[in-house]
Scaffold this motif. Sequence first.
Motif, PDB file in Angstrom:
ATOM      1  N   LEU A   1       0.844  -1.191   0.000  1.00 25.83           N
ATOM      2  CA  LEU A   1       0.000   0.000   0.000  1.00 25.83           C
ATOM      3  C   LEU A   1       0.879   1.241   0.000  1.00 25.83           C
ATOM      4  O   LEU A   1       1.759   1.379   0.846  1.00 25.83           O
ATOM      5  CB  LEU A   1      -0.909  -0.003   1.226  1.00 25.83           C
ATOM      6  N   ILE A   2       0.632   2.139  -0.943  1.00 25.20           N
ATOM      7  CA  ILE A   2       1.417   3.356  -1.107  1.00 25.20           C
ATOM      8  C   ILE A   2       0.564   4.543  -0.667  1.00 25.20           C
ATOM      9  O   ILE A   2      -0.470   4.832  -1.278  1.00 25.20           O
ATOM     10  CB  ILE A   2       1.843   3.546  -2.577  1.00 25.20           C
ATOM     11  N   ALA A   3       0.964   5.204   0.406  1.00 28.65           N
ATOM     12  CA  ALA A   3       0.192   6.328   0.955  1.00 28.65           C
ATOM     13  C   ALA A   3      -1.298   5.994   1.001  1.00 28.65           C
ATOM     14  O   ALA A   3      -2.129   6.704   0.433  1.00 28.65           O
ATOM     15  CB  ALA A   3       0.422   7.586   0.118  1.00 28.65           C
ATOM     16  N   PRO A   4      -1.664   4.891   1.677  1.00 28.85           N
ATOM     17  CA  PRO A   4      -3.054   4.442   1.649  1.00 28.85           C
ATOM     18  C   PRO A   4      -4.018   5.451   2.256  1.00 28.85           C
ATOM     19  O   PRO A   4      -3.888   5.831   3.410  1.00 28.85           O
ATOM     20  CB  PRO A   4      -3.019   3.138   2.466  1.00 28.85           C
ATOM     21  N   ALA A   5      -4.983   5.867   1.436  1.00 27.42           N
ATOM     22  CA  ALA A   5      -5.929   6.910   1.848  1.00 27.42           C
ATOM     23  C   ALA A   5      -7.204   6.286   2.401  1.00 27.42           C
ATOM     24  O   ALA A   5      -8.301   6.477   1.868  1.00 27.42           O
ATOM     25  CB  ALA A   5      -6.234   7.830   0.666  1.00 27.42           C
ATOM     26  N   VAL A   6      -7.060   5.544   3.483  1.00 26.88           N
ATOM     27  CA  VAL A   6      -8.206   4.880   4.105  1.00 26.88           C
ATOM     28  C   VAL A   6      -9.180   5.923   4.637  1.00 26.88           C
ATOM     29  O   VAL A   6      -8.772   6.901   5.273  1.00 26.88           O
ATOM     30  CB  VAL A   6      -7.727   3.950   5.237  1.00 26.88           C
ATOM     31  N   ASP A   7     -10.469   5.718   4.346  1.00 24.28           N
ATOM     32  CA  ASP A   7     -11.532   6.618   4.811  1.00 24.28           C
ATOM     33  C   ASP A   7     -11.329   8.062   4.335  1.00 24.28           C
ATOM     34  O   ASP A   7     -11.761   9.020   4.991  1.00 24.28           O
ATOM     35  CB  ASP A   7     -11.625   6.600   6.342  1.00 24.28           C
ATOM     36  N   PHE A   8     -10.687   8.241   3.175  1.00 21.44           N
ATOM     37  CA  PHE A   8     -10.295   9.597   2.761  1.00 21.44           C
ATOM     38  C   PHE A   8     -11.475  10.527   2.537  1.00 21.44           C
ATOM     39  O   PHE A   8     -11.381  11.729   2.794  1.00 21.44           O
ATOM     40  CB  PHE A   8      -9.420   9.552   1.491  1.00 21.44           C
ATOM     41  N   SER A   9     -12.607  10.007   2.050  1.00 23.49           N
ATOM     42  CA  SER A   9     -13.742  10.887   1.757  1.00 23.49           C
ATOM     43  C   SER A   9     -14.255  11.564   3.023  1.00 23.49           C
ATOM     44  O   SER A   9     -14.740  12.706   2.977  1.00 23.49           O
ATOM     45  CB  SER A   9     -14.872  10.108   1.071  1.00 23.49           C
ATOM     46  N   GLU A  10     -14.129  10.878   4.153  1.00 24.87           N
ATOM     47  CA  GLU A  10     -14.606  11.432   5.419  1.00 24.87           C
ATOM     48  C   GLU A  10     -13.492  12.170   6.172  1.00 24.87           C
ATOM     49  O   GLU A  10     -13.658  13.328   6.564  1.00 24.87           O
ATOM     50  CB  GLU A  10     -15.165  10.308   6.305  1.00 24.87           C
ATOM     51  N   GLU A  11     -12.343  11.494   6.371  1.00 20.67           N
ATOM     52  CA  GLU A  11     -11.291  12.060   7.219  1.00 20.67           C
ATOM     53  C   GLU A  11     -10.423  13.089   6.516  1.00 20.67           C
ATOM     54  O   GLU A  11      -9.958  14.043   7.141  1.00 20.67           O
ATOM     55  CB  GLU A  11     -10.409  10.932   7.772  1.00 20.67           C
ATOM     56  N   LEU A  12     -10.182  12.880   5.217  1.00 22.87           N
ATOM     57  CA  LEU A  12      -9.258  13.767   4.503  1.00 22.87           C
ATOM     58  C   LEU A  12      -9.979  14.763   3.604  1.00 22.87           C
ATOM     59  O   LEU A  12      -9.347  15.692   3.092  1.00 22.87           O
ATOM     60  CB  LEU A  12      -8.269  12.934   3.679  1.00 22.87           C
TER      61      LEU A  12
ATOM     62  N   ASP B   1      -1.348  15.246   1.150  1.00 28.30           N
ATOM     63  CA  ASP B   1      -2.698  14.720   0.950  1.00 28.30           C
ATOM     64  C   ASP B   1      -3.075  13.645   1.959  1.00 28.30           C
ATOM     65  O   ASP B   1      -4.217  13.590   2.432  1.00 28.30           O
ATOM     66  CB  ASP B   1      -2.830  14.163  -0.473  1.00 28.30           C
ATOM     67  N   VAL B   2      -2.131  12.758   2.254  1.00 31.13           N
ATOM     68  CA  VAL B   2      -2.355  11.704   3.249  1.00 31.13           C
ATOM     69  C   VAL B   2      -1.258  11.838   4.303  1.00 31.13           C
ATOM     70  O   VAL B   2      -0.137  11.372   4.100  1.00 31.13           O
ATOM     71  CB  VAL B   2      -2.316  10.299   2.615  1.00 31.13           C
ATOM     72  N   PRO B   3      -1.535  12.490   5.430  1.00 28.22           N
ATOM     73  CA  PRO B   3      -0.511  12.676   6.463  1.00 28.22           C
ATOM     74  C   PRO B   3       0.069  11.338   6.916  1.00 28.22           C
ATOM     75  O   PRO B   3      -0.651  10.346   7.024  1.00 28.22           O
ATOM     76  CB  PRO B   3      -1.279  13.356   7.601  1.00 28.22           C
ATOM     77  N   TRP B   4       1.364  11.318   7.194  1.00 36.28           N
ATOM     78  CA  TRP B   4       2.028  10.059   7.525  1.00 36.28           C
ATOM     79  C   TRP B   4       1.460   9.413   8.781  1.00 36.28           C
ATOM     80  O   TRP B   4       1.522   8.190   8.937  1.00 36.28           O
ATOM     81  CB  TRP B   4       3.542  10.251   7.629  1.00 36.28           C
ATOM     82  N   ARG B   5       0.874  10.203   9.647  1.00 38.15           N
ATOM     83  CA  ARG B   5       0.272   9.602  10.852  1.00 38.15           C
ATOM     84  C   ARG B   5      -0.947   8.741  10.512  1.00 38.15           C
ATOM     85  O   ARG B   5      -1.346   7.883  11.309  1.00 38.15           O
ATOM     86  CB  ARG B   5      -0.080  10.690  11.861  1.00 38.15           C
ATOM     87  N   GLN B   6      -1.529   8.956   9.325  1.00 40.40           N
ATOM     88  CA  GLN B   6      -2.614   8.072   8.876  1.00 40.40           C
ATOM     89  C   GLN B   6      -2.084   6.658   8.674  1.00 40.40           C
ATOM     90  O   GLN B   6      -2.792   5.678   8.920  1.00 40.40           O
ATOM     91  CB  GLN B   6      -3.221   8.598   7.570  1.00 40.40           C
ATOM     92  N   ALA B   7      -0.835   6.553   8.199  1.00 41.35           N
ATOM     93  CA  ALA B   7      -0.227   5.230   8.016  1.00 41.35           C
ATOM     94  C   ALA B   7      -0.023   4.540   9.367  1.00 41.35           C
ATOM     95  O   ALA B   7      -0.248   3.330   9.498  1.00 41.35           O
ATOM     96  CB  ALA B   7       1.092   5.354   7.264  1.00 41.35           C
ATOM     97  N   LEU B   8       0.404   5.306  10.369  1.00 45.76           N
ATOM     98  CA  LEU B   8       0.548   4.738  11.712  1.00 45.76           C
ATOM     99  C   LEU B   8      -0.804   4.270  12.249  1.00 45.76           C
ATOM    100  O   LEU B   8      -0.912   3.210  12.884  1.00 45.76           O
ATOM    101  CB  LEU B   8       1.154   5.765  12.664  1.00 45.76           C
ATOM    102  N   LYS B   9      -1.816   5.055  11.999  1.00 48.36           N
ATOM    103  CA  LYS B   9      -3.168   4.694  12.430  1.00 48.36           C
ATOM    104  C   LYS B   9      -3.601   3.386  11.776  1.00 48.36           C
ATOM    105  O   LYS B   9      -4.203   2.511  12.432  1.00 48.36           O
ATOM    106  CB  LYS B   9      -4.128   5.835  12.062  1.00 48.36           C
ATOM    107  N   LEU B  10      -3.267   3.229  10.483  1.00 45.55           N
ATOM    108  CA  LEU B  10      -3.617   1.997   9.781  1.00 45.55           C
ATOM    109  C   LEU B  10      -2.872   0.805  10.386  1.00 45.55           C
ATOM    110  O   LEU B  10      -3.462  -0.263  10.583  1.00 45.55           O
ATOM    111  CB  LEU B  10      -3.300   2.130   8.294  1.00 45.55           C
ATOM    112  N   VAL B  11      -1.588   0.973  10.676  1.00 49.10           N
ATOM    113  CA  VAL B  11      -0.826  -0.117  11.286  1.00 49.10           C
ATOM    114  C   VAL B  11      -1.484  -0.564  12.588  1.00 49.10           C
ATOM    115  O   VAL B  11      -1.602  -1.767  12.873  1.00 49.10           O
ATOM    116  CB  VAL B  11       0.636   0.314  11.536  1.00 49.10           C
ATOM    117  N   GLU B  12      -1.928   0.381  13.388  1.00 50.07           N
ATOM    118  CA  GLU B  12      -2.581   0.041  14.656  1.00 50.07           C
ATOM    119  C   GLU B  12      -3.862  -0.766  14.426  1.00 50.07           C
ATOM    120  O   GLU B  12      -4.200  -1.653  15.223  1.00 50.07           O
ATOM    121  CB  GLU B  12      -2.907   1.323  15.421  1.00 50.07           C
ATOM    122  N   HIS B  13      -4.565  -0.463  13.332  1.00 45.57           N
ATOM    123  CA  HIS B  13      -5.811  -1.184  13.034  1.00 45.57           C
ATOM    124  C   HIS B  13      -5.563  -2.554  12.427  1.00 45.57           C
ATOM    125  O   HIS B  13      -6.449  -3.415  12.465  1.00 45.57           O
ATOM    126  CB  HIS B  13      -6.696  -0.340  12.110  1.00 45.57           C
ATOM    127  N   LEU B  14      -4.380  -2.757  11.838  1.00 46.98           N
ATOM    128  CA  LEU B  14      -4.029  -4.058  11.260  1.00 46.98           C
ATOM    129  C   LEU B  14      -3.366  -4.927  12.335  1.00 46.98           C
ATOM    130  O   LEU B  14      -2.300  -5.500  12.131  1.00 46.98           O
ATOM    131  CB  LEU B  14      -3.081  -3.867  10.075  1.00 46.98           C
TER     132      LEU B  14
END
Length: 258
Positions: free
Chosen positions: A131-142, A208-221
Amino acid sequence: MEHEAPQWLEVGEGAETRKIAVLTQGGAGAPVVWLGGFRSDMRATKAEALARWARQAGQAFVRFDYAGHGESGSDFGRWTLSHWLEDALSVIAAHCRHRPILVGSSMGGWVALLAARRLLDTALAPSGMVLIAPAVDFSEELMWARMPEAIRETIMRDGVWMRDSAYSPEPTPITRALIEDGRSHLMFGSEIRTGCPVHILQGMNDPDVPWRQALKLVEHLSGDPVVLTLVKDGDHRLSTAQDIARLQAAVAGVATAP
């Protein structure tokens, strides 16, 4: 290299029937499936670089354009994440004979995770993901959460707001349908399961996708093996020569893992 003509795959029913442009390359092993970003296309820099890698490695490779994107054409603003997820699942079903490796960029990262959730415990559950700069939930959060109230009111009243793009001379329609449909696919807030190894590449200078979003995703995985690579000077595109080499190595690593 000649501009290869795509194959066409019909997706959807009734008024939502559309033809999706697909490019395939034969090869061995798990097919690598490219899932592009919001308003990107299957012939963009990273997709072309992976096509070259796959050709050299003898790895099967599949890429496509979502409805409203690239060669799949049609009105971009007509489609939503539900359609793009359906496009991805249809391409995987039509062109993968073995468990795929899903490579998702930006919005494609969200699509990849949603596809993995649908495919979990099936014959086509992914064998790995990059996953490259994964924009999870981008429509709502970003998008929605960052919008001034005036823009939110425009979207709710008119059904669309035309957003200037840093990546295209044409503005991007952000529709009420996109925002409302996105809410039915939100993933943060509960565990995200893929059932496979995941490698995330994230630039720390991504506007566009702050790097802390990636950390958040890691926590959810929490139940999956995850590698996170942070690129200190990396932007959202991650398309420099060094970034491309890093991407190709990540996909090769997943593809050759025991």
